[in-house]
Design an enzyme around this catalytic site. Structure first.
Site, PDB file in Angstrom:
ATOM      1  N   LYS A 106       5.581  -5.855   4.074  1.00  0.00           N
ATOM      2  CA  LYS A 106       4.321  -5.692   3.366  1.00  0.00           C
ATOM      3  C   LYS A 106       4.525  -6.089   1.903  1.00  0.00           C
ATOM      4  O   LYS A 106       5.397  -5.544   1.221  1.00  0.00           O
ATOM      5  CB  LYS A 106       3.829  -4.244   3.451  1.00  0.00           C
ATOM      6  CG  LYS A 106       2.551  -3.999   2.645  1.00  0.00           C
ATOM      7  CD  LYS A 106       2.240  -2.512   2.551  1.00  0.00           C
ATOM      8  CE  LYS A 106       1.203  -2.264   1.461  1.00  0.00           C
ATOM      9  NZ  LYS A 106       0.992  -0.837   1.196  1.00  0.00           N
ATOM     10  N   GLY A 167      -3.646   5.837  -4.425  1.00  0.00           N
ATOM     11  CA  GLY A 167      -3.502   7.255  -4.716  1.00  0.00           C
ATOM     12  C   GLY A 167      -4.719   7.923  -5.315  1.00  0.00           C
ATOM     13  O   GLY A 167      -4.655   9.095  -5.696  1.00  0.00           O
ATOM     14  N   ALA A 193      -4.805   1.821   0.865  1.00  0.00           N
ATOM     15  CA  ALA A 193      -4.920   2.467  -0.447  1.00  0.00           C
ATOM     16  C   ALA A 193      -6.322   3.001  -0.709  1.00  0.00           C
ATOM     17  O   ALA A 193      -7.321   2.355  -0.409  1.00  0.00           O
ATOM     18  CB  ALA A 193      -4.528   1.529  -1.593  1.00  0.00           C
ATOM     19  N   GLY A 194      -6.362   4.214  -1.255  1.00  0.00           N
ATOM     20  CA  GLY A 194      -7.617   4.817  -1.689  1.00  0.00           C
ATOM     21  C   GLY A 194      -8.251   5.791  -0.727  1.00  0.00           C
ATOM     22  O   GLY A 194      -9.201   6.484  -1.088  1.00  0.00           O
ATOM     23  N   ASN A 215      -1.027   7.110   2.527  1.00  0.00           N
ATOM     24  CA  ASN A 215       0.127   7.914   2.166  1.00  0.00           C
ATOM     25  C   ASN A 215      -0.307   9.186   1.435  1.00  0.00           C
ATOM     26  O   ASN A 215      -0.154  10.292   1.932  1.00  0.00           O
ATOM     27  CB  ASN A 215       1.098   7.102   1.302  1.00  0.00           C
ATOM     28  CG  ASN A 215       2.365   7.881   0.995  1.00  0.00           C
ATOM     29  OD1 ASN A 215       3.168   8.121   1.887  1.00  0.00           O
ATOM     30  ND2 ASN A 215       2.556   8.275  -0.251  1.00  0.00           N
ATOM     31  N   THR A 216      -0.895   9.010   0.249  1.00  0.00           N
ATOM     32  CA  THR A 216      -1.221  10.165  -0.587  1.00  0.00           C
ATOM     33  C   THR A 216      -2.194  11.120   0.085  1.00  0.00           C
ATOM     34  O   THR A 216      -2.077  12.345  -0.076  1.00  0.00           O
ATOM     35  CB  THR A 216      -1.811   9.688  -1.928  1.00  0.00           C
ATOM     36  OG1 THR A 216      -0.935   8.717  -2.511  1.00  0.00           O
ATOM     37  CG2 THR A 216      -1.984  10.840  -2.897  1.00  0.00           C
TER      38      THR A 216
END
Length: 263
Positions: A106, A167, A193-194, A215-216
């Site tokens: 990635k 994040g 993301a987001g 992830n976050t």
């Protein structure tokens, strides 16, 4: 065909590798690798992203990611998180391939700004270098349909537009652009993301994305394992809704019961 069987048979393929789970999870921000592994299993993930600069893959004197998130249970997707130039990203992935034999990777090349959105000019340049070097590259990018097309034309194995800054937990900010990217793209499209909560994952899948990476949203939840389970179900629900085909939207009411034959 019942829903469980339907979901089990509904696979997706990237760079010649086929997966059933459409939820990819990260390997950062957890309190330890044991919690990370528990969350990945609870999410039903088959792929985990590995930030090469931020996890321990080689020092046996410290806890190692591979002791918990085992490479024989998950496909590792090395990423270049923390890279700000194409040269840094290419160098890091070449070292990773030498160390671990990874060729599905990635690519992230970030801007040095508070929002950490991708530097698309550098990203495209790095992609071309990696493609010429034999890598299969899944590319983190802005939600710009024009650049998404350029990445695909350059040989990207998957297009991974950001829903919102990394994040941030803001969810999908531009459903129109994301929908345009899904519509035009022949390779897999993954929201990356987001994402903040389960409803964000549902929306991504209802728009037709092939998978969601996060992830976050899991790692910083008050209960990461329970959130991982929620995200697993959200991705399945959104995918099933997309395949089912939603009803059309109407301006006015349409009664659920027929008006003819009333008593």
């Amino acid at each position: 065909m019942d829903g469980a069987t339907h979901t089990q048979d509904d696979t997706w393929t990237v760079a010649g590798r086929t997966f059933r789970s459409r939820l990819i999870v990260g390997t950062g921000k957890y309190k330890d690798y044991a919690q990370n592994a528990a969350a990945a299993k609870a999410a039903g993930a088959e792929i985990v992203t590995v930030a090469l600069r931020r996890v321990n893959l080689s020092d046996p004197g410290a806890p190692m990611l591979s002791d918990y998130v085992k490479p024989d249970e998950f496909t590792y997707l090395p990423n270049t998180a923390g890279c700000y130039t194409g040269e840094d990203a290419v160098r890091l992935l070449r070292l990773a391939r030498e160390a671990g034999g990874w060729d599905l990777v990635k690519l992230e090349v970030l801007s040095q700004t508070p929002h950490l959105l991708p530097d698309m000019e550098e990203t495209l340049r790095a992609l071309k270098l990696l493609i010429s070097d034999g890598f299969s590259v899944m590319v983190y990018c802005s939600d710009d349909p024009v650049y998404a097309r350029k990445l695909e034309d350059a040989g990207a194995a998957a297009i991974m537009p950001a829903a919102a800054p990394i994040g941030s937990g803001r969810g999908i900010q531009n459903t129109l652009n994301l929908g345009l990217i899904v519509e035009q793209t022949k390779v897999p499209v993954l929201v990356d993301a987001g994402v903040g909560t389960a409803s964000d994952a549902v929306v991504a899948m209802e728009l037709g994305c092939d998978a969601v990476l996060m992830n976050t949203a899991i790692a910083e939840a008050k209960d990461p394992i329970r959130m991982a389970v929620a995200m697993k179900h959200a991705v399945i629900a959104g995918r099933e809704a997309f395949l089912a085909g939603r009803m059309g939207k109407r301006m006015y009411a349409d009664p659920s019961s027929p008006l003819s034959g009333l008593i």
